[in-house]
Motif scaffolding. Structure first.
Motif, PDB file in Angstrom:
ATOM      1  N   LEU A  16     -21.149  20.931 -17.261  1.00  0.00           N
ATOM      2  CA  LEU A  16     -21.311  22.140 -18.968  1.00  0.00           C
ATOM      3  C   LEU A  16     -22.232  21.574 -20.060  1.00  0.00           C
ATOM      4  O   LEU A  16     -23.150  22.074 -20.899  1.00  0.00           O
ATOM      5  CB  LEU A  16     -20.170  23.415 -18.880  1.00  0.00           C
ATOM      6  CG  LEU A  16     -20.442  24.130 -17.548  1.00  0.00           C
ATOM      7  CD1 LEU A  16     -18.688  24.923 -18.251  1.00  0.00           C
ATOM      8  CD2 LEU A  16     -21.660  24.456 -17.873  1.00  0.00           C
ATOM      9  N   PHE A  17     -21.233  20.318 -20.501  1.00  0.00           N
ATOM     10  CA  PHE A  17     -21.594  19.179 -21.640  1.00  0.00           C
ATOM     11  C   PHE A  17     -23.432  18.656 -21.688  1.00  0.00           C
ATOM     12  O   PHE A  17     -23.609  18.277 -22.716  1.00  0.00           O
ATOM     13  CB  PHE A  17     -20.282  18.567 -22.055  1.00  0.00           C
ATOM     14  CG  PHE A  17     -20.623  17.481 -23.219  1.00  0.00           C
ATOM     15  CD1 PHE A  17     -20.454  17.846 -24.873  1.00  0.00           C
ATOM     16  CD2 PHE A  17     -20.950  15.670 -22.535  1.00  0.00           C
ATOM     17  CE1 PHE A  17     -21.090  16.550 -25.482  1.00  0.00           C
ATOM     18  CE2 PHE A  17     -21.286  14.983 -23.657  1.00  0.00           C
ATOM     19  CZ  PHE A  17     -21.288  15.510 -25.071  1.00  0.00           C
ATOM     20  N   ILE A  18     -23.307  17.743 -19.885  1.00  0.00           N
ATOM     21  CA  ILE A  18     -23.819  17.354 -20.249  1.00  0.00           C
ATOM     22  C   ILE A  18     -25.333  18.186 -19.803  1.00  0.00           C
ATOM     23  O   ILE A  18     -26.282  17.547 -20.641  1.00  0.00           O
ATOM     24  CB  ILE A  18     -24.136  16.643 -19.060  1.00  0.00           C
ATOM     25  CG1 ILE A  18     -23.124  15.351 -18.853  1.00  0.00           C
ATOM     26  CG2 ILE A  18     -25.168  15.921 -18.623  1.00  0.00           C
ATOM     27  CD1 ILE A  18     -22.617  14.832 -17.443  1.00  0.00           C
ATOM     28  N   LEU A  19     -25.576  19.443 -18.965  1.00  0.00           N
ATOM     29  CA  LEU A  19     -26.340  20.148 -19.363  1.00  0.00           C
ATOM     30  C   LEU A  19     -26.809  20.727 -20.604  1.00  0.00           C
ATOM     31  O   LEU A  19     -28.562  20.670 -20.735  1.00  0.00           O
ATOM     32  CB  LEU A  19     -25.956  21.070 -19.062  1.00  0.00           C
ATOM     33  CG  LEU A  19     -27.265  22.510 -18.172  1.00  0.00           C
ATOM     34  CD1 LEU A  19     -28.118  21.776 -17.145  1.00  0.00           C
ATOM     35  CD2 LEU A  19     -26.123  23.424 -16.806  1.00  0.00           C
ATOM     36  N   TRP A  20     -25.633  20.757 -21.191  1.00  0.00           N
ATOM     37  CA  TRP A  20     -25.726  21.580 -22.930  1.00  0.00           C
ATOM     38  C   TRP A  20     -26.816  20.529 -23.403  1.00  0.00           C
ATOM     39  O   TRP A  20     -27.721  20.537 -24.202  1.00  0.00           O
ATOM     40  CB  TRP A  20     -24.389  22.178 -23.189  1.00  0.00           C
ATOM     41  CG  TRP A  20     -24.798  21.858 -24.889  1.00  0.00           C
ATOM     42  CD1 TRP A  20     -25.927  23.373 -25.716  1.00  0.00           C
ATOM     43  CD2 TRP A  20     -24.459  21.723 -26.132  1.00  0.00           C
ATOM     44  NE1 TRP A  20     -25.450  22.680 -27.467  1.00  0.00           N
ATOM     45  CE2 TRP A  20     -24.665  21.619 -27.139  1.00  0.00           C
ATOM     46  CE3 TRP A  20     -23.863  20.306 -25.996  1.00  0.00           C
ATOM     47  CZ2 TRP A  20     -24.232  20.964 -28.822  1.00  0.00           C
ATOM     48  CZ3 TRP A  20     -23.272  19.326 -27.229  1.00  0.00           C
ATOM     49  CH2 TRP A  20     -24.016  20.277 -28.063  1.00  0.00           C
ATOM     50  N   PHE A  21     -26.215  19.129 -23.367  1.00  0.00           N
ATOM     51  CA  PHE A  21     -26.870  17.667 -24.574  1.00  0.00           C
ATOM     52  C   PHE A  21     -28.176  17.949 -24.029  1.00  0.00           C
ATOM     53  O   PHE A  21     -28.924  17.507 -24.720  1.00  0.00           O
ATOM     54  CB  PHE A  21     -26.037  16.776 -24.256  1.00  0.00           C
ATOM     55  CG  PHE A  21     -25.823  15.968 -25.589  1.00  0.00           C
ATOM     56  CD1 PHE A  21     -26.608  14.415 -25.239  1.00  0.00           C
ATOM     57  CD2 PHE A  21     -25.401  16.368 -26.242  1.00  0.00           C
ATOM     58  CE1 PHE A  21     -26.349  14.317 -26.218  1.00  0.00           C
ATOM     59  CE2 PHE A  21     -25.551  15.206 -27.647  1.00  0.00           C
ATOM     60  CZ  PHE A  21     -25.839  14.239 -27.656  1.00  0.00           C
TER      61      PHE A  21
END
Length: 141
Positions: A16-21
């Motif tokens: 989720l973090f990598i996708l959001w960033f």
């Protein structure tokens, strides 16, 4: 909480973090880029390279997400280990271009190291399944 649940939560958080960033880099690179840690904005049409970074991050997240959702846990562990190299590369890029040491270490290096830890924990979790001896299927008489 079992090791598998902890690993799953950590992997999902990374995804989720990598996708959001990555999505932020695609949709709004000019506001997201300062958090990367480099000292200056790219000159000329360099902003396009920031979108490339966003696309890379989204693809990395999707690979991890597919492995998690399909239950390929050992492959997920390996992918986390390999994809951590992208975050270590981001750290090296920031340091090589005289960017923020705090961001290089506190964001990129920490993220990469946590990905390595998560990958190794998943590898440990799946070790017994990978090492289990395979028995031959019974043959018809």
């Amino acid at each position: 909480m079992s090791l598998k649940k902890i690993n799953t939560v950590l992997a999902a958080a990374f995804i989720l973090f990598i996708l959001w960033f990555g999505t932020e880099y695609i949709l709004s690179p000019e506001t997201t880029a300062p958090g990367y840690g480099l000292p200056t904005w790219p000159s000329g049409d360099g902003g396009g390279f920031l979108i490339i970074k966003g696309i890379r991050d989204v693809v990395l997240a999707l690979v991890l997400g597919i492995l998690l959702v399909t239950g390929h846990r050992r492959a997920l562990g390996w992918a986390l280990l390999v994809e951590a190299l992208a975050a270590y590369g981001d750290m090296a890029n920031v340091l090589a271009h005289h960017g923020s040491v705090a961001t290089a270490l506190g964001v990129h290096c920490l993220t990469a190291t946590l990905m390595v830890v998560n990958g190794l924990l998943i590898m440990r979790e799946t070790r017994s399944a990978a090492a289990a001896p395979r028995t031959a299927a019974p043959q018809p008489a």
